[in-house]
Design an enzyme around this catalytic site. Structure first.
Site, PDB file in Angstrom:
ATOM      1  N   TYR A   1      -1.730  11.766  -1.875  1.00 18.28           N
ATOM      2  CA  TYR A   1      -1.008  12.461  -2.944  1.00 18.28           C
ATOM      3  C   TYR A   1      -0.883  13.961  -2.665  1.00 18.28           C
ATOM      4  CZ  TYR A   1      -1.503   8.206  -5.744  1.00 18.28           C
ATOM      5  OH  TYR A   1      -1.446   6.917  -6.198  1.00 18.28           O
TER       6      TYR A   1
ATOM      7  N   LYS B   1      -8.951   0.798   4.171  1.00 17.43           N
ATOM      8  CA  LYS B   1      -8.170  -0.116   5.025  1.00 17.43           C
ATOM      9  C   LYS B   1      -8.400   0.289   6.484  1.00 17.43           C
ATOM     10  CE  LYS B   1      -4.863  -2.580   4.209  1.00 17.43           C
ATOM     11  NZ  LYS B   1      -4.738  -4.053   4.353  1.00 17.43           N
TER      12      LYS B   1
ATOM     13  N   ASP C   1      -7.139  -4.527   0.026  1.00 13.10           N
ATOM     14  CA  ASP C   1      -6.374  -5.695  -0.451  1.00 13.10           C
ATOM     15  C   ASP C   1      -7.327  -6.801  -0.912  1.00 13.10           C
ATOM     16  OD1 ASP C   1      -7.085  -5.728   2.224  1.00 13.10           O
ATOM     17  OD2 ASP C   1      -5.352  -6.866   2.892  1.00 13.10           O
TER      18      ASP C   1
ATOM     19  N   ASP D   1      -6.350   4.712  -7.602  1.00  8.67           N
ATOM     20  CA  ASP D   1      -5.326   4.694  -8.641  1.00  8.67           C
ATOM     21  C   ASP D   1      -5.012   3.235  -9.017  1.00  8.67           C
ATOM     22  OD1 ASP D   1      -3.335   5.483 -10.314  1.00  8.67           O
ATOM     23  OD2 ASP D   1      -2.106   6.472  -8.818  1.00  8.67           O
TER      24      ASP D   1
ATOM     25  N   ASP E   1      -6.760   0.720 -12.364  1.00 10.36           N
ATOM     26  CA  ASP E   1      -5.879   0.097 -13.362  1.00 10.36           C
ATOM     27  C   ASP E   1      -6.102  -1.410 -13.431  1.00 10.36           C
ATOM     28  OD1 ASP E   1      -4.769   2.495 -14.008  1.00 10.36           O
ATOM     29  OD2 ASP E   1      -2.699   1.816 -13.856  1.00 10.36           O
TER      30      ASP E   1
END
Ligand code: NAD
Length: 369
Positions: free
Chosen positions: A142, A193, A226, A250, A254
């Protein structure tokens, strides 16, 4: 106990309604639990733009820097959709996070037994769930440079974002996770990852090294992002503390938060580094926004904000027992069947914002003996 300074920035929409109930709860602890506190109030967001032409003023920022904790309601709303980008309400949030250097975002996913049926997963998967997601908040893709869209000719454009992390950024967020795990079940899952990203390899190595050096007592597991998404909906109770970067955090926070039901129940904390006196800057806020559809009606759920105060009691004010008491009072209120509209279920009693506050205060008094 020294007097703690709290800056209340209620913001827009339902912000002032829910923060009003937090102030009543703070008042209860001041009266019954020797919690010495001084409160200040400032504007931020759209309401601040209307008065000062900016989303947050320098004066408010100075007060935020000096406060032991900032309590934010929420900012924004459709009436400010067309104000200039740099003074839009959300700019207040970003400035607070950036200037206070709040690099660690803590989002618990806690499932109260009384609300287990509100989850999209089966009761047995979520009842008693207690996960803490620790998300790196000030680095990663970001913020990494270069960040641009460029023209590369022949009608083609190229968009670039850069995922970048340094060892010190990784170590400081991992330290937060290990310290939290020590106060909980002693289990950290580090998520990246590393199979496809170099930052993932660095993350894996630096977190492993920090654990070997300073936290051998904490169990550390590594998981690909994942797979972590999948495991969160397959068997969420396998997790205790999850630590991850800005982007994966992020998404994962959620996913985890929706395991527990409603936005109106979700607290959060954002913490900075400790200074030489051991004090860390901190901001506490509900995960939800300003809910313009219900603002001003007195029906917003104040529990996310009240649970954010419980987090402040635990992580800034080191009053863990008070935090436990407040969470028990919320649990007991829900167990008696009181519900705001967002968590309403058949056979329960629907209440408004103030009535929910009244009920939690009554439970606090009862539990206090
Ligand atoms: P929202 O969280 O405000 O609302 C989403 C839905 O959840 C709405 O139906 C709302 O009524 C409901 N809801 C949210 N909190 C609730 C509560 N405490 N009790 C009962 N119901 C609740 O998200 P949105 O509608 O996408 O955003 C509205 C505004 O809030 C926008 O301007 C957005 O930019 C802003 N926002 C601010 C923050 C923040 O300040 N941290 C976060 C998210 C959104």
């Amino acid at each position: 106990m020294s007097t703690k300074k709290i800056l209340i920035v209620a913001g827009d929409g339902i912000g002032p309604e829910v923060m009003g109930q937090v102030e009543r709860v703070i008042g209860w602890f001041a009266k019954h639990r020797d919690f010495s506190v001084s409160l200040e109030h400032e504007l931020a967001g759209g309401c601040c733009y209307d008065v000062h032409g900016v989303a947050i003023t320098d004066t408010t920022m100075e007060k935020a820097m000096k406060a032991d904790a900032v309590f934010l309601g929420a900012v924004g709303g459709p009436q400010w959709d067309h104000v200039p980008y740099e003074v839009r309400p959300e700019a207040a949030l970003l400035r607070l996070r950036k200037d206070l250097e709040l690099f660690a975002n803590l989002r618990p996913a806690l499932c109260f037994a009384a609300l287990a049926d509100a989850s999209s997963l089966k009761r047995e998967l979520v009842e008693g769930l207690d996960i803490m997601i620790v998300r790196e908040l000030t680095g990663g893709v970001y913020f990494g440079e270069p960040k641009m869209i460029e023209d590369i000719g022949n009608g083609e454009r190229r968009g670039v974002d850069t995922q970048v992390y340094t060892t010190s950024e990784i170590r400081r967020i991992a330290e937060v996770a290990f310290e939290l795990a020590r106060k909980r079940s002693g289990h950290v899952t580090s998520v990246e990852k590393r199979n496809v990203m170099r930052t993932g390899v660095l993350w894996y190595e630096d977190v492993s090294r920090l654990r070997a050096e300073r936290y051998p007592d904490v169990k550390l597991e590594h998981m690909l992002a994942d797979n972590c998404c999948m495991q969160l909906v397959r068997d969420p109770k396998q997790f205790d503390v999850i630590v991850t970067d800005n982007l994966f955090g992020d998404m994962l926070s959620d996913v985890a938060s929706m395991l527990t039901g409603s936005l109106g129940m979700l607290p959060s904390a954002s913490l900075g580094a400790k200074d030489s006196s051991g004090r860390a800057r901190a901001m506490y806020e509900p995960v939800h926004g300003t809910a313009p559809d219900i603002a001003g009606k007195g029906i917003a759920n104040p529990i996310a904000s009240i649970l954010s105060f419980a987090m402040a009691l635990r992580y800034t004010f080191e009053r863990g027992q008070c935090a436990d008491l407040l969470e028990k009072a919320v649990d007991a209120t829900l167990a008696k069947g009181l519900r705001t509209g967002d968590i309403m279920q058949a056979g329960m009693t629907k209440v408004g914002t103030v009535q929910m506050g009244d009920a939690i205060l009554a439970e606090l008094t009862q539990l206090n003996g």
